[in-house]
Design an enzyme around this catalytic site. Structure first.
Site: not given
Ligand code: DGP
Length: 113
Positions: A6, A9, A32, A48, A88, A94, A96, A101, A103
Site C-alpha cells: 500500500c 502505508c 496530494d 490500514h 472516495n 474513482g 485509486t 483517506h 481529501h
C-alpha cells in the site's frame, strides 16, 4: 496494520517521500501529489483499511477523532475561508488508493459539484 503493497502505508512509514503537514500517533496528513485545488491535503489513518465498511468500531473512532482535528489542520494550511472533505469509496467514485483517506480541498473558491 501495515500493508507493504500500500502506497499510503509506505508514505506513513517514510519509505516513500511526501510533504507531511501533520502527524500524530493515529493519523498523518500530507500534500496530494496531484492537487485538484490550491490546497489539497490527504488525511490518512495510520491503520490500514480500504473502505469505511472495513473500519469497524476502532476505525470509526479514529475517523471521528480525525474529523475533530481536521478543522485546525485545514485552517493552518491555507483554508481560511472554508474547505471541502471528500472520501472516495470504490471504483464508481474513482478511488485509486485503497487505504481510506479524506481529501481536504480548499485555498480557493471551489466549483460546485
Ligand atoms: P483517490 O482517488 O480518492 O483514491 O485519491 C488518491 C489520491 O492520492 C490522488 O488524489 C492522488 C494521490 N496520490 C497517489 N499517489 C500518491 C503519492 O505517492 N503521494 C502523494 N502525496 N499522493 C498520492
Amino acid at each position: 496494520m501495515y500493508d507493504e503493497r500500500c502506497i499510503f502505508c509506505r508514505i506513513i512509514k517514510g519509505e516513500i517521500p511526501s510533504v507531511k503537514v501533520y502527524e500524530d500517533d493515529e493519523m498523518c496528513v500530507f500534500k496530494d501529489v496531484e492537487p485538484k485545488a490550491a490546497v489539497h491535503l490527504l488525511a490518512v489513518p495510520k491503520t490500514h483499511f480500504k473502505l469505511l465498511e472495513e473500519a469497524g468500531e476502532s476505525g470509526a473512532e479514529i475517523i471521528a477523532r480525525m474529523l475533530k482535528k481536521i478543522p485546525i489542520i485545514a485552517a493552518g494550511n491555507g483554508c481560511k475561508n472554508g474547505y471541502r472533505l471528500v472520501i472516495n469509496q470504490g471504483d464508481d467514485a474513482g478511488q485509486t488508493v485503497f487505504h481510506l483517506h479524506i481529501h481536504i480541498l480548499g485555498g480557493e473558491k471551489l466549483s460546485d459539484f
